[in-house]
Design an enzyme around this catalytic site. Structure first.
Site, PDB file in Angstrom:
ATOM      1  CB  CYS A   1     -10.603  -2.081  -6.546  1.00 45.31           C
ATOM      2  SG  CYS A   1      -8.995  -2.625  -5.962  1.00 45.31           S
TER       3      CYS A   1
ATOM      4  CD  GLU B   1       0.092  -7.296  -3.212  1.00 47.79           C
ATOM      5  OE1 GLU B   1       0.206  -6.125  -2.840  1.00 47.79           O
ATOM      6  OE2 GLU B   1      -0.741  -8.088  -2.714  1.00 47.79           O
TER       7      GLU B   1
HETATM    8  N1  GSH Z   1      -2.426  -5.711  -1.624  1.00 45.25           N
HETATM    9  C1  GSH Z   1      -3.277  -5.863  -2.782  1.00 45.25           C
HETATM   10  C2  GSH Z   1      -2.873  -4.804  -3.828  1.00 45.25           C
HETATM   11  O1  GSH Z   1      -2.308  -3.770  -3.452  1.00 45.25           O
HETATM   12  O2  GSH Z   1      -3.108  -5.018  -5.022  1.00 45.25           O
HETATM   13  C3  GSH Z   1      -4.733  -5.761  -2.332  1.00 45.25           C
HETATM   14  C4  GSH Z   1      -5.723  -6.101  -3.434  1.00 45.25           C
HETATM   15  C5  GSH Z   1      -7.153  -6.207  -2.903  1.00 45.25           C
HETATM   16  O3  GSH Z   1      -7.382  -6.330  -1.688  1.00 45.25           O
HETATM   17  N2  GSH Z   1      -8.137  -6.193  -3.828  1.00 45.25           N
HETATM   18  C6  GSH Z   1      -9.535  -6.305  -3.452  1.00 45.25           C
HETATM   19  C7  GSH Z   1     -10.089  -7.645  -3.952  1.00 45.25           C
HETATM   20  O4  GSH Z   1      -9.748  -8.096  -5.022  1.00 45.25           O
HETATM   21  C8  GSH Z   1     -10.384  -5.242  -4.132  1.00 45.25           C
HETATM   22  S1  GSH Z   1      -9.941  -3.623  -3.586  1.00 45.25           S
HETATM   23  N3  GSH Z   1     -10.965  -8.265  -3.156  1.00 45.25           N
HETATM   24  C9  GSH Z   1     -11.583  -9.515  -3.493  1.00 45.25           C
HETATM   25  C10 GSH Z   1     -11.556 -10.480  -2.341  1.00 45.25           C
HETATM   26  O5  GSH Z   1     -11.171 -10.098  -1.221  1.00 45.25           O
HETATM   27  O6  GSH Z   1     -11.909 -11.642  -2.567  1.00 45.25           O
END
Ligand code: GSH
Length: 240
Positions: A28, A80
């Site tokens: 990630c 975040e």
């Molecule tokens: N805007 C958030 C940040 O900057 O922390 C984005 C976090 C994000 O999209 N994380 C993804 C996630 O947890 C992994 S890169 N995805 C799981 C899902 O979509 O259910």
């Protein structure tokens, strides 16, 4: 704590008082920003990696957004990625990630906004769909990256923060690490003739121990993203 990604059927690893924990995922880009912040600042912590395609039920109950990264210490929970990095910088002394002056912090915020809305979104469109960018989208992406190149020229320093990496460097880095592996530019890395300063910035970043320790190869990224939408996406298998 093991790097293994926890999925359904796993238990919440017991929390220890006063121990900072990062819930992350090795592939990630947002979690990588926090790993970089923690390591640059030398903050003691533990990592619990989550299989984000098949999450443990305790993770969804505990953190309703269902997304990594999340930081937890005692009764404090922060999520975040950019907010997490700034939180760490404000709470833990020592190495400073954010710029010293209000003016420079304002300039960094403007650049951060350009990056998050115009570059990261475009690079990581692959994350959800694995559709390539069409020619027009690619041209727009490169034009936005031109702005970062110009900014490095203006700043006359190897890193966006100055002579050492800071907030902007660690927020931008994971996307640049992935440009090649995710085939954003048709299997190429960033064209050095168009982006000489960004290319030097990437070389300088790759010399930073915190970056080296979190680095995954273009091939690992490629295999991860290609696999992400399969019935059984690979996590631990790609780490070797
Ligand atoms: N805007 C958030 C940040 O900057 O922390 C984005 C976090 C994000 O999209 N994380 C993804 C996630 O947890 C992994 S890169 N995805 C799981 C899902 O979509 O259910």
């Amino acid at each position: 704590m093991s790097e293994k990604h926890l999925g359904p059927g796993s238990d919440l690893p017991p929390l220890k008082k006063d121990t900072l924990r990062l819930y992350g995922m090795r592939f990630c880009p947002c979690a990588q920003r926090i790993v970089l912040a923690l390591n640059l600042k030398g903050i003691e912590h533990e990592v619990v990696n989550i299989n984000t395609k098949n999450k443990p039920s305790w993770f969804i109950e505990k953190f309703p957004t269902g997304l990594v990264p999340v930081l937890e210490i005692n009764d404090q929970i922060v999520w975040e990625s950019v907010i997490c990095c700034v939180y760490l910088d404000e709470v833990y002394p020592g190495y400073k990630l954010v710029a010293e002056t209000p003016y420079q912090r304002a300039q960094d915020k403007l650049l951060l906004d350009l990056f998050l809305t115009k570059i990261a979104r475009s690079v990581h469109a692959h994350y959800r769909s694995y559709d390539g960018l069409d020619e027009e989208q690619k041209a727009l992406l490169l034009e936005s990256i031109d702005k970062l190149e110009n900014e490095l020229k203006k700043r006359k320093s190897p890193y966006f923060r100055g002579n050492k990496p800071g907030l902007l460097d660690i927020v931008l880095w994971p996307s640049f690490e992935r440009i090649e592996g995710m085939d954003v530019l048709d299997g190429d890395c960033l064209p050095a003739d168009r982006f000489p300063l960004l290319t030097s910035w990437m070389d300088a970043m790759m010399d930073v121990p915190a970056v080296k320790n979190s680095l995954l190869s273009a091939d690992q990224h490629r295999r991860f993203y290609k696999n992400l939408h399969s019935a059984q996406p690979l996590f631990d298998e790609l780490l070797g």
